[in-house]
Enzyme design. Structure first.
Site, PDB file in Angstrom:
ATOM      1  N   LYS A  52     -25.673   0.897 -33.410  1.00  0.00           N
ATOM      2  CA  LYS A  52     -26.077   0.339 -34.709  1.00  0.00           C
ATOM      3  C   LYS A  52     -26.957   1.338 -35.463  1.00  0.00           C
ATOM      4  CE  LYS A  52     -25.511  -4.372 -33.043  1.00  0.00           C
ATOM      5  NZ  LYS A  52     -26.078  -5.619 -32.530  1.00  0.00           N
ATOM      6  N   GLN A  96     -31.642  -8.079 -30.786  1.00  0.00           N
ATOM      7  CA  GLN A  96     -30.486  -7.926 -29.903  1.00  0.00           C
ATOM      8  C   GLN A  96     -30.531  -8.965 -28.784  1.00  0.00           C
ATOM      9  OE1 GLN A  96     -27.974  -5.862 -30.584  1.00  0.00           O
ATOM     10  NE2 GLN A  96     -26.800  -6.399 -28.772  1.00  0.00           N
ATOM     11  N   ASP A 119     -27.324 -10.683 -38.909  1.00  0.00           N
ATOM     12  CA  ASP A 119     -26.410 -11.036 -37.807  1.00  0.00           C
ATOM     13  C   ASP A 119     -25.651 -12.325 -38.125  1.00  0.00           C
ATOM     14  OD1 ASP A 119     -26.087  -9.438 -35.544  1.00  0.00           O
ATOM     15  OD2 ASP A 119     -28.064  -9.969 -34.746  1.00  0.00           O
TER      16      ASP A 119
END
Ligand code: GUN
Length: 292
Positions: A52, A96, A119
């Site tokens: 990422k 995460q 997200d």
């Protein structure tokens, strides 16, 4: 059989994003800024987050990585999230997953300001997505829909079988595909209690496999000419590799591929698309187009 090249599609989209960012910067705007929070040292999470950060560089974004050890308290994490929610220099951020067991994952997700939840995991974004309102679409489902669209896989009216009902793939991809704008497919979701699962997959025009069970979908479960999207990325020990493992999809690729119209490889299929969807959401956040 057409191999769906998620790596190439994602590289193309990253170039499009980079061009848009340079135009924004030339026009006096600052670069989009994505922050990633990583707790602990899980190998898979380390790799995802490193990818990422690298994608941010390619897209011309600013990125910041905040790391915590496994024993970080939930309060510390929530405090950090609160600061990021109120930091005008941050367009979007992610935590995460998975998190250590002593941290309540849902509490963490719900602490994120939905306007910075790139997200697409916050219940506001999940809910808005499920009824077709503007929102941050969750990254993997959005990447899957984009792949199907870029390869002109016929989705409208297709029988689409989703294997797995996770909050981050199965449920949201089913919600997207059933919507008129997301695909207009007829969607069936199969899970661990589904009776005679193969009877569902055998009549599917499209199978989305998101179970995390290596090689679960075998050739006898697939109709000739079906399109297969493999979301599985399980690390399987492999002494012949320098890393000591290889990534395995949920589909028995070797035997299933010859029967298919389209299939995604693992790696190089859905994975790169997840990351590029995150980049797209971050750009939208920076432009203030979803939540002005
Ligand atoms: N863990 C596995 N996939 C994802 C993802 O897309 N986002 C986050 N934050 N964690 C993950």
């Amino acid at each position: 059989m057409t191999l769906i090249d998620g790596k190439k599609v994602s590289d193309d989209i990253k170039k499009e994003i980079a061009q848009e960012v340079e135009a924004m910067v030339a026009g006096g705007k600052r670069r989009p800024h994505l922050v990633a929070i990583l707790v602990g040292h899980d190998g898979g999470s380390e790799t995802y987050v490193a990818n990422k950060v690298r994608a941010c560089e390619v897209c011309g974004f600013k990125s910041t990585l905040i790391r915590f050890e496994d024993d970080v308290t939930e309060d510390t994490l929530l405090d950090t999230i609160n600061k990021l929610n109120n930091d005008a220099d941050v367009d979007g951020f992610i935590v995460q997953l998975p998190l250590p067991r002593h941290i309540n994952e849902q509490r963490v997700i719900e602490a994120i300001d939905y306007r910075k939840d790139v997200d697409g995991f916050h219940p506001v974004n999940v809910g808005r997505q499920s009824i077709g309102l503007p929102c941050f679409h969750s990254a993997t489902p959005a990447g899957i829909v984009e792949l199907l669209s870029r390869y002109d896989v016929p989705v409208k009216g297709a029988d689409c079988v989703v294997l797995g009902r996770s909050n981050i793939v199965g449920k949201p991809v089913a919600a997207l595909l059933m919507q008129k704008a997301g695909g207009d497919a007829t969607v069936t979701v199969c899970h661990s209690s589904t009776r005679d699962l193969a009877s569902h997959t055998r009549r599917a025009d499209i199978i989305i496999a998101a179970l995390g069970k290596p090689g679960f979908v075998t050739a006898d479960m697939v109709k000739d000419g079906a399109a297969i999207i493999d979301v599985g990325t399980t690390r399987v020990p492999d002494a012949s590799r320098k890393s000591g493992f290889r990534l395995c999809g949920d589909v028995d690729f070797e035997n299933v591929a010859p029967k298919c119209s389209y299939i995604t490889p693992v790696p190089g299929g859905v994975g790169p698309m997840t990351i590029v969807s995150l980049m797209k959401n971050t750009l939208l956040a920076a432009k203030g187009t979803v939540y002005p």
